[in-house]
Design a protein around this motif. Structure first.
Motif, PDB file in Angstrom:
ATOM      1  N   ARG A  36       0.839  -1.206   0.000  1.00  0.00           N
ATOM      2  CA  ARG A  36       0.000   0.000   0.000  1.00  0.00           C
ATOM      3  C   ARG A  36       0.871   1.252   0.000  1.00  0.00           C
ATOM      4  N   ALA A  37       0.530   2.212  -0.848  1.00  0.00           N
ATOM      5  CA  ALA A  37       1.251   3.482  -0.877  1.00  0.00           C
ATOM      6  C   ALA A  37       0.873   4.331   0.336  1.00  0.00           C
ATOM      7  N   PHE A  38      -0.397   4.321   0.703  1.00  0.00           N
ATOM      8  CA  PHE A  38      -0.898   5.127   1.821  1.00  0.00           C
ATOM      9  C   PHE A  38      -1.763   4.237   2.712  1.00  0.00           C
ATOM     10  N   PRO A  39      -1.140   3.368   3.525  1.00  0.00           N
ATOM     11  CA  PRO A  39      -1.895   2.349   4.255  1.00  0.00           C
ATOM     12  C   PRO A  39      -2.905   2.881   5.266  1.00  0.00           C
ATOM     13  N   ILE A  40      -2.700   4.068   5.778  1.00  0.00           N
ATOM     14  CA  ILE A  40      -3.622   4.593   6.784  1.00  0.00           C
ATOM     15  C   ILE A  40      -4.615   5.560   6.174  1.00  0.00           C
ATOM     16  N   GLN A  41      -4.133   6.510   5.400  1.00  0.00           N
ATOM     17  CA  GLN A  41      -5.002   7.555   4.856  1.00  0.00           C
ATOM     18  C   GLN A  41      -5.878   7.062   3.710  1.00  0.00           C
ATOM     19  N   ALA A  42      -5.362   6.172   2.880  1.00  0.00           N
ATOM     20  CA  ALA A  42      -6.118   5.687   1.716  1.00  0.00           C
ATOM     21  C   ALA A  42      -5.780   4.214   1.475  1.00  0.00           C
ATOM     22  N   PRO A  43      -6.244   3.320   2.353  1.00  0.00           N
ATOM     23  CA  PRO A  43      -5.844   1.914   2.246  1.00  0.00           C
ATOM     24  C   PRO A  43      -6.343   1.204   0.997  1.00  0.00           C
ATOM     25  N   ILE A 121       2.859   7.102  21.017  1.00  0.00           N
ATOM     26  CA  ILE A 121       1.583   7.513  20.421  1.00  0.00           C
ATOM     27  C   ILE A 121       1.925   8.600  19.403  1.00  0.00           C
ATOM     28  N   ARG A 122       1.692   8.302  18.115  1.00  0.00           N
ATOM     29  CA  ARG A 122       2.054   9.253  17.056  1.00  0.00           C
ATOM     30  C   ARG A 122       0.817   9.682  16.283  1.00  0.00           C
ATOM     31  N   ARG A 123       0.756  10.963  15.984  1.00  0.00           N
ATOM     32  CA  ARG A 123      -0.328  11.497  15.156  1.00  0.00           C
ATOM     33  C   ARG A 123      -0.053  11.184  13.695  1.00  0.00           C
ATOM     34  N   ILE A 124      -1.107  10.767  12.992  1.00  0.00           N
ATOM     35  CA  ILE A 124      -1.039  10.522  11.559  1.00  0.00           C
ATOM     36  C   ILE A 124      -2.145  11.368  10.950  1.00  0.00           C
ATOM     37  N   ASP A 126      -4.658  14.619  10.621  1.00  0.00           N
ATOM     38  CA  ASP A 126      -5.367  15.456  11.588  1.00  0.00           C
ATOM     39  C   ASP A 126      -6.017  14.674  12.716  1.00  0.00           C
ATOM     40  N   ALA A 127      -6.504  13.475  12.439  1.00  0.00           N
ATOM     41  CA  ALA A 127      -7.328  12.794  13.425  1.00  0.00           C
ATOM     42  C   ALA A 127      -6.871  11.387  13.789  1.00  0.00           C
ATOM     43  N   SER A 128      -5.979  10.788  13.023  1.00  0.00           N
ATOM     44  CA  SER A 128      -5.579   9.404  13.271  1.00  0.00           C
ATOM     45  C   SER A 128      -4.372   9.337  14.193  1.00  0.00           C
ATOM     46  N   LEU A 129      -4.295   8.239  14.941  1.00  0.00           N
ATOM     47  CA  LEU A 129      -3.170   8.001  15.841  1.00  0.00           C
ATOM     48  C   LEU A 129      -2.642   6.587  15.628  1.00  0.00           C
ATOM     49  N   LEU A 130      -1.336   6.431  15.750  1.00  0.00           N
ATOM     50  CA  LEU A 130      -0.706   5.114  15.799  1.00  0.00           C
ATOM     51  C   LEU A 130      -0.158   4.933  17.206  1.00  0.00           C
ATOM     52  N   VAL A 131      -0.531   3.822  17.836  1.00  0.00           N
ATOM     53  CA  VAL A 131      -0.076   3.516  19.184  1.00  0.00           C
ATOM     54  C   VAL A 131       0.763   2.252  19.085  1.00  0.00           C
ATOM     55  N   ALA A 132       2.035   2.341  19.469  1.00  0.00           N
ATOM     56  CA  ALA A 132       2.943   1.188  19.405  1.00  0.00           C
ATOM     57  C   ALA A 132       3.065   0.556  20.783  1.00  0.00           C
ATOM     58  N   HIS A 135       6.033  -4.478  22.092  1.00  0.00           N
ATOM     59  CA  HIS A 135       6.540  -5.491  21.159  1.00  0.00           C
ATOM     60  C   HIS A 135       6.633  -4.961  19.736  1.00  0.00           C
ATOM     61  N   GLY A 136       6.302  -3.682  19.542  1.00  0.00           N
ATOM     62  CA  GLY A 136       6.375  -3.079  18.220  1.00  0.00           C
ATOM     63  C   GLY A 136       5.121  -3.220  17.388  1.00  0.00           C
ATOM     64  N   ILE A 137       4.060  -3.797  17.951  1.00  0.00           N
ATOM     65  CA  ILE A 137       2.799  -3.899  17.210  1.00  0.00           C
ATOM     66  C   ILE A 137       2.154  -2.524  17.169  1.00  0.00           C
ATOM     67  N   GLN A 138       1.719  -2.135  15.975  1.00  0.00           N
ATOM     68  CA  GLN A 138       1.087  -0.838  15.772  1.00  0.00           C
ATOM     69  C   GLN A 138      -0.429  -0.992  15.847  1.00  0.00           C
ATOM     70  N   PHE A 139      -1.068  -0.206  16.703  1.00  0.00           N
ATOM     71  CA  PHE A 139      -2.518  -0.156  16.803  1.00  0.00           C
ATOM     72  C   PHE A 139      -2.956   1.177  16.217  1.00  0.00           C
ATOM     73  N   LEU A 140      -4.051   1.166  15.477  1.00  0.00           N
ATOM     74  CA  LEU A 140      -4.536   2.368  14.811  1.00  0.00           C
ATOM     75  C   LEU A 140      -5.802   2.880  15.484  1.00  0.00           C
ATOM     76  N   ILE A 141      -5.857   4.172  15.717  1.00  0.00           N
ATOM     77  CA  ILE A 141      -7.092   4.855  16.091  1.00  0.00           C
ATOM     78  C   ILE A 141      -7.421   5.722  14.890  1.00  0.00           C
ATOM     79  N   ARG A 142      -8.455   5.328  14.141  1.00  0.00           N
ATOM     80  CA  ARG A 142      -8.772   6.012  12.873  1.00  0.00           C
ATOM     81  C   ARG A 142      -9.115   7.478  13.069  1.00  0.00           C
ATOM     82  N   ASP A 143      -9.938   7.773  14.062  1.00  0.00           N
ATOM     83  CA  ASP A 143     -10.353   9.160  14.283  1.00  0.00           C
ATOM     84  C   ASP A 143     -10.510   9.394  15.772  1.00  0.00           C
TER      85      ASP A 143
END
Length: 159
Positions: A36-43, A121-124, A126-132, A135-143
């Motif tokens: 995916r070129a944009f896995p979070i914003q445009a999967p 916890i990283r912002r992706i 305006d509204a999405s967050l990645l929480v690591a 163990h390095g697993i990334q959890f997504l909060i879409r909005d």
């Protein structure tokens, strides 16, 4: 046949379960993988079909526009390669100081993980967050603005 930007290709699995891409000109590429070129914003948009050496051999503008059989092959491969659970609800946190344990409900089921530090916890956008987790697993909060009130309150303490 699947439309891929300016080229047309077919996709199948070989006897080893690897994806095989046959280009419009008949050239066959074994062991391709979708990326995916944009896995979070445009999967669903902008998916590159690449060889193990990184060479791109196909492009998919929109996954939804593909014939069902090819779309299913690409989606199955993506699902097997990517693991990013989406957090729907934060049940609890053990502490508002890190490290702490988060109990969450995700699209993959209920789980608990350890957040090592607030920097995990990283912002992706305006509204999405990645929480690591630890163990390095990334959890997504879409909005983070549309998540439930309880979860938002917890997030606010960490942001």
């Amino acid at each position: 046949m699947a439309s891929a930007a300016s080229s047309i290709f077919t996709l199948s699995r070989d006897s080893f379960g690897k994806l095989t891409l046959t280009a419009e000109d008949g050239e066959v590429h074994y062991g391709v993988a979708p990326v995916r070129a944009f896995p979070i914003q445009a999967p669903e948009q902008g998916i590159s079909m690449v060889l193990s050496n990184g060479k791109e051999v196909g492009w998919i503008d929109d996954l939804g526009a593909l014939p069902a059989a090819i779309r299913d092959l690409v989606q199955d491969e993506l699902d097997g390669r990517e693991f990013m659970p989406v957090i729907h609800h934060i049940v609890s946190v053990s502490s508002f100081a890190t490290p702490c344990t988060w109990e969450v409900k995700t699209d993959r089921g209920d789980t608990a993980f350890t957040l090592k530090g607030e920097e995990d916890i990283r912002r992706i956008g305006d509204a999405s967050l990645l929480v690591a987790d630890n163990h390095g697993i990334q959890f997504l909060i879409r909005d983070m603005f549309t998540i439930d009130k309880h979860s938002r309150k917890i997030l606010d303490r960490f942001l």
